[in-house]
Design a protein around this motif. Structure first.
Motif, PDB file in Angstrom:
ATOM      1  N   PHE A 206     -17.162  40.253  22.147  1.00 22.77           N
ATOM      2  CA  PHE A 206     -16.647  41.213  21.275  1.00 22.77           C
ATOM      3  C   PHE A 206     -15.301  40.942  20.999  1.00 22.77           C
ATOM      4  CE2 PHE A 206     -14.121  45.040  21.422  1.00 22.77           C
ATOM      5  CZ  PHE A 206     -14.498  45.878  20.378  1.00 22.77           C
ATOM      6  N   THR A 207     -14.910  41.049  19.697  1.00 21.15           N
ATOM      7  CA  THR A 207     -13.745  40.833  19.261  1.00 21.15           C
ATOM      8  C   THR A 207     -12.965  42.160  18.255  1.00 21.15           C
ATOM      9  OG1 THR A 207     -14.264  40.007  17.008  1.00 21.15           O
ATOM     10  CG2 THR A 207     -14.499  38.593  18.873  1.00 21.15           C
ATOM     11  N   PHE A 208     -11.739  42.017  18.484  1.00 18.71           N
ATOM     12  CA  PHE A 208     -11.344  43.250  17.315  1.00 18.71           C
ATOM     13  C   PHE A 208      -9.916  42.857  16.815  1.00 18.71           C
ATOM     14  CE2 PHE A 208      -9.157  44.532  21.349  1.00 18.71           C
ATOM     15  CZ  PHE A 208      -7.920  44.446  21.229  1.00 18.71           C
ATOM     16  N   CYS A 216      -5.313  40.457  17.753  1.00 18.48           N
ATOM     17  CA  CYS A 216      -6.720  40.545  17.940  1.00 18.48           C
ATOM     18  C   CYS A 216      -7.073  40.093  19.150  1.00 18.48           C
ATOM     19  CB  CYS A 216      -7.384  39.349  16.666  1.00 18.48           C
ATOM     20  SG  CYS A 216      -6.989  37.644  17.150  1.00 18.48           S
ATOM     21  N   SER A 217      -8.432  40.028  19.531  1.00 19.31           N
ATOM     22  CA  SER A 217      -8.641  39.889  20.898  1.00 19.31           C
ATOM     23  C   SER A 217     -10.048  38.718  20.804  1.00 19.31           C
ATOM     24  CB  SER A 217      -9.027  41.130  21.682  1.00 19.31           C
ATOM     25  OG  SER A 217     -10.307  41.570  21.201  1.00 19.31           O
ATOM     26  N   VAL A 218     -10.444  38.319  21.762  1.00 20.56           N
ATOM     27  CA  VAL A 218     -11.797  37.631  21.858  1.00 20.56           C
ATOM     28  C   VAL A 218     -12.265  38.032  23.375  1.00 20.56           C
ATOM     29  CG1 VAL A 218     -13.225  35.720  22.037  1.00 20.56           C
ATOM     30  CG2 VAL A 218     -11.300  35.901  20.513  1.00 20.56           C
ATOM     31  N   PHE A 219     -13.045  38.654  23.789  1.00 23.57           N
ATOM     32  CA  PHE A 219     -13.503  39.154  25.103  1.00 23.57           C
ATOM     33  C   PHE A 219     -15.001  38.644  25.167  1.00 23.57           C
ATOM     34  CE2 PHE A 219      -9.700  41.998  25.086  1.00 23.57           C
ATOM     35  CZ  PHE A 219      -9.529  41.790  26.229  1.00 23.57           C
ATOM     36  N   PHE A 220     -15.314  38.089  26.514  1.00 22.88           N
ATOM     37  CA  PHE A 220     -16.586  37.896  27.038  1.00 22.88           C
ATOM     38  C   PHE A 220     -16.986  39.280  28.116  1.00 22.88           C
ATOM     39  CE2 PHE A 220     -19.632  35.587  29.901  1.00 22.88           C
ATOM     40  CZ  PHE A 220     -20.578  35.690  29.008  1.00 22.88           C
ATOM     41  N   PHE A 221     -17.869  40.097  27.571  1.00 22.51           N
ATOM     42  CA  PHE A 221     -18.202  41.182  28.450  1.00 22.51           C
ATOM     43  C   PHE A 221     -19.442  40.930  29.124  1.00 22.51           C
ATOM     44  CE2 PHE A 221     -16.921  44.800  25.303  1.00 22.51           C
ATOM     45  CZ  PHE A 221     -15.555  44.554  25.567  1.00 22.51           C
TER      46      PHE A 221
END
Length: 265
Positions: A206-208, A216-221
């Motif tokens: 998920f990124t925003f 901005c972000s980069v996440f591994f859920f």
């Protein structure tokens, strides 16, 4: 107002990125170094190959005529899953982040870029591109990572630290809404641009890209274990590129069910 990096439309009282980022990695999984002294070659769907040679703290890489010897971070999120983040010294306004499953061979990479001052793309100074690939030499298994609508309608809680509680609502295929329930941004919230890829069952990248704060972000859920692992890239109040590690305990609180014939974008 003490800084000009925020959007000109900012409401009174908004914080800069570095005003609230400290401690947002409190609930993050610890770093690992399983790939030190190993080589990794990733072939993306565009047929280009990313070559990586890891040592303990740095990685030597090459891709499409570019190369570098940069600081990287590795986090082992489960038995076969890894989160990597490369900070590009020759392009401090960019970073490369990717998730892989060493058993299935699947890889999803995200390149995040801070645009020059005055440049805006889809309402934000941040842009992100996504590359689906696999570990070269392996026959990939499981599903191919792809954009997903599976989180649309969910309201979740992300607890990054005792002072960082954020509620998320996944609105549609291009946007999500957030509000701060505890911390420096308490009471603030917005609807920002977002992208979500399904990596595996109950696992998402998920990124925003925010409109007001240039971040901005980069996440591994990973909802199987109730954790997310990620990073932020943005500008500090002094207009300098800044990367911050982040991670949270994640909870699905509710689901918004739409009536037949009505669905978001």
């Amino acid at each position: 107002m003490t800084s000009s990096v925020l959007s000109s439309n900012v409401e009174e009282g908004w914080k800069n990125y570095d005003d609230f980022a400290a401690g947002i990695d409190t609930n993050r999984l610890p770093g690992s170094c399983d790939w030190a002294n190993r080589t990794l070659d990733i072939q993306f769907d565009n047929q280009q190959i990313l070559n990586l040679v890891f040592d303990v703290n740095r990685v030597t890489w090459s891709y499409q005529g570019e190369s570098g010897h940069d600081v990287y971070e590795e986090v082992k999120t489960s038995e076969n899953h890894y989160f990597f983040d490369l900070q590009l010294a020759h392009k401090p306004n960019e970073s490369l982040t990717f998730v892989l499953n060493q058993k299935s061979g699947r890889v999803l990479a995200v390149r995040s870029v801070i645009l020059a001052e005055g440049q805006i793309e889809e309402g934000s100074r941040l842009v992100q591109t996504f590359l689906v690939g696999s570990i070269l030499g392996m026959t990939p298994a499981n599903i191919v990572p792809a954009p997903t609508r599976e989180l649309i309608g969910y309201r979740t809680l992300n607890v990054y630290s005792p002072n960082h509680y954020y509620e998320h609502f996944y609105v549609n295929s291009k946007r999500y809404a957030w509000q701060n329930l505890r911390g420096e941004q308490f009471g603030q919230g917005d609807m920002d641009y977002a992208t979500c890829y399904k990596f595996e069952e109950d696992m998402y990248v998920f990124t925003f890209r925010e409109k007001v704060i240039p971040v901005c972000s980069v996440f591994f859920f990973d909802y199987k274990i109730g954790r997310c692992t990620g990073k932020f890239l943005g500008l500090s109040r002094d207009n300098q590129p800044m990367v911050t590690r982040a991670g949270a305990l994640i909870y699905k609180m509710s689901y918004n069910c739409y009536p037949v014939g009505v669905e978001p974008m």
